[in-house]
Scaffold this motif. Structure first.
Motif, mmCIF file in Angstrom:
data_model
loop_
_atom_site.group_PDB
_atom_site.id
_atom_site.type_symbol
_atom_site.label_atom_id
_atom_site.label_comp_id
_atom_site.label_asym_id
_atom_site.label_seq_id
_atom_site.Cartn_x
_atom_site.Cartn_y
_atom_site.Cartn_z
ATOM 1 N N ASN A 20 0.844 -1.182 0.000
ATOM 2 C CA ASN A 20 0.000 0.000 0.000
ATOM 3 C C ASN A 20 0.883 1.236 0.000
ATOM 4 O O ASN A 20 1.481 1.577 1.025
ATOM 5 C CB ASN A 20 -0.916 -0.015 1.225
ATOM 6 C CG ASN A 20 -1.779 -1.252 1.263
ATOM 7 O OD1 ASN A 20 -2.616 -1.456 0.397
ATOM 8 N ND2 ASN A 20 -1.558 -2.099 2.253
ATOM 9 N N ASP A 54 -6.909 1.953 6.272
ATOM 10 C CA ASP A 54 -7.282 0.865 7.173
ATOM 11 C C ASP A 54 -6.153 0.657 8.186
ATOM 12 O O ASP A 54 -5.020 0.352 7.798
ATOM 13 C CB ASP A 54 -7.507 -0.397 6.325
ATOM 14 C CG ASP A 54 -7.952 -1.590 7.128
ATOM 15 O OD1 ASP A 54 -7.802 -1.604 8.369
ATOM 16 O OD2 ASP A 54 -8.453 -2.535 6.498
ATOM 17 N N SER A 56 -5.500 -1.719 9.979
ATOM 18 C CA SER A 56 -4.964 -3.084 10.023
ATOM 19 C C SER A 56 -3.939 -3.332 8.904
ATOM 20 O O SER A 56 -3.279 -4.362 8.888
ATOM 21 C CB SER A 56 -6.094 -4.109 9.937
ATOM 22 O OG SER A 56 -6.658 -4.117 8.633
ATOM 23 N N LYS A 57 -3.819 -2.379 7.966
ATOM 24 C CA LYS A 57 -2.873 -2.531 6.861
ATOM 25 C C LYS A 57 -1.621 -1.700 7.114
ATOM 26 O O LYS A 57 -1.633 -0.776 7.919
ATOM 27 C CB LYS A 57 -3.518 -2.068 5.547
ATOM 28 C CG LYS A 57 -4.681 -2.932 5.110
ATOM 29 C CD LYS A 57 -5.239 -2.460 3.796
ATOM 30 C CE LYS A 57 -6.380 -3.366 3.340
ATOM 31 N NZ LYS A 57 -6.968 -2.883 2.091
ATOM 32 N N GLU A 58 -0.558 -2.062 6.400
ATOM 33 C CA GLU A 58 0.689 -1.298 6.483
ATOM 34 C C GLU A 58 0.812 -0.432 5.239
ATOM 35 O O GLU A 58 0.472 -0.865 4.130
ATOM 36 C CB GLU A 58 1.881 -2.233 6.605
ATOM 37 C CG GLU A 58 1.862 -3.011 7.910
ATOM 38 C CD GLU A 58 3.183 -3.712 8.203
ATOM 39 O OE1 GLU A 58 4.214 -3.309 7.631
ATOM 40 O OE2 GLU A 58 3.155 -4.649 9.004
ATOM 41 N N TYR A 59 1.313 0.776 5.421
ATOM 42 C CA TYR A 59 1.433 1.742 4.333
ATOM 43 C C TYR A 59 2.875 2.230 4.204
ATOM 44 O O TYR A 59 3.578 2.370 5.197
ATOM 45 C CB TYR A 59 0.514 2.948 4.574
ATOM 46 C CG TYR A 59 -0.944 2.578 4.558
ATOM 47 C CD1 TYR A 59 -1.652 2.518 3.361
ATOM 48 C CD2 TYR A 59 -1.607 2.248 5.730
ATOM 49 C CE1 TYR A 59 -2.993 2.144 3.347
ATOM 50 C CE2 TYR A 59 -2.941 1.883 5.725
ATOM 51 C CZ TYR A 59 -3.626 1.831 4.528
ATOM 52 O OH TYR A 59 -4.951 1.462 4.508
#
Length: 98
Positions: A20, A54, A56-59
């Motif tokens: 992401n 989100d 819960s996601k990594e960016y």
């Protein structure tokens, strides 16, 4: 603050892993080329658009040289997001752009 080199990010992009990328440059800067798959959220709009992300996601945060993406990384970290700054920014990027 977690950081990655442009080479590390390029390897992730080229391996076709799901990553992401958030490009915090202005839209006119992004028009000159961005990393494929990156989403453009200009730094000035990040506070208003962070609800699109989100937790819960990594960016991975991207900008021209690493400064604005560093600010974005600190801001999002302080709001509970998992973020990494791409050191060197697009000035150091030698991978594909679109």
């Amino acid at each position: 603050m977690k950081t990655m080199t442009t080479q590390q990010v390029r390897e992730l992009v080229e391996s076709k892993q799901t990553i992401n990328l958030i490009d915090v440059r202005e839209t006119n800067e992004v028009a000159a080329g961005k990393i494929p798959g990156a989403i453009n959220i200009p730094l000035g709009l990040l506070e208003f658009r962070m609800n699109e992300l989100d937790k819960s996601k990594e960016y991975i945060m991207v900008c021209r040289s690493g400064g604005r993406s560093g600010q974005a990384t600190n801001f999002l970290e302080n709001h509970g997001y998992k973020v990494t700054n791409m050191d060197g920014g697009m000035l150091d990027w030698n991978g594909e752009t679109n």
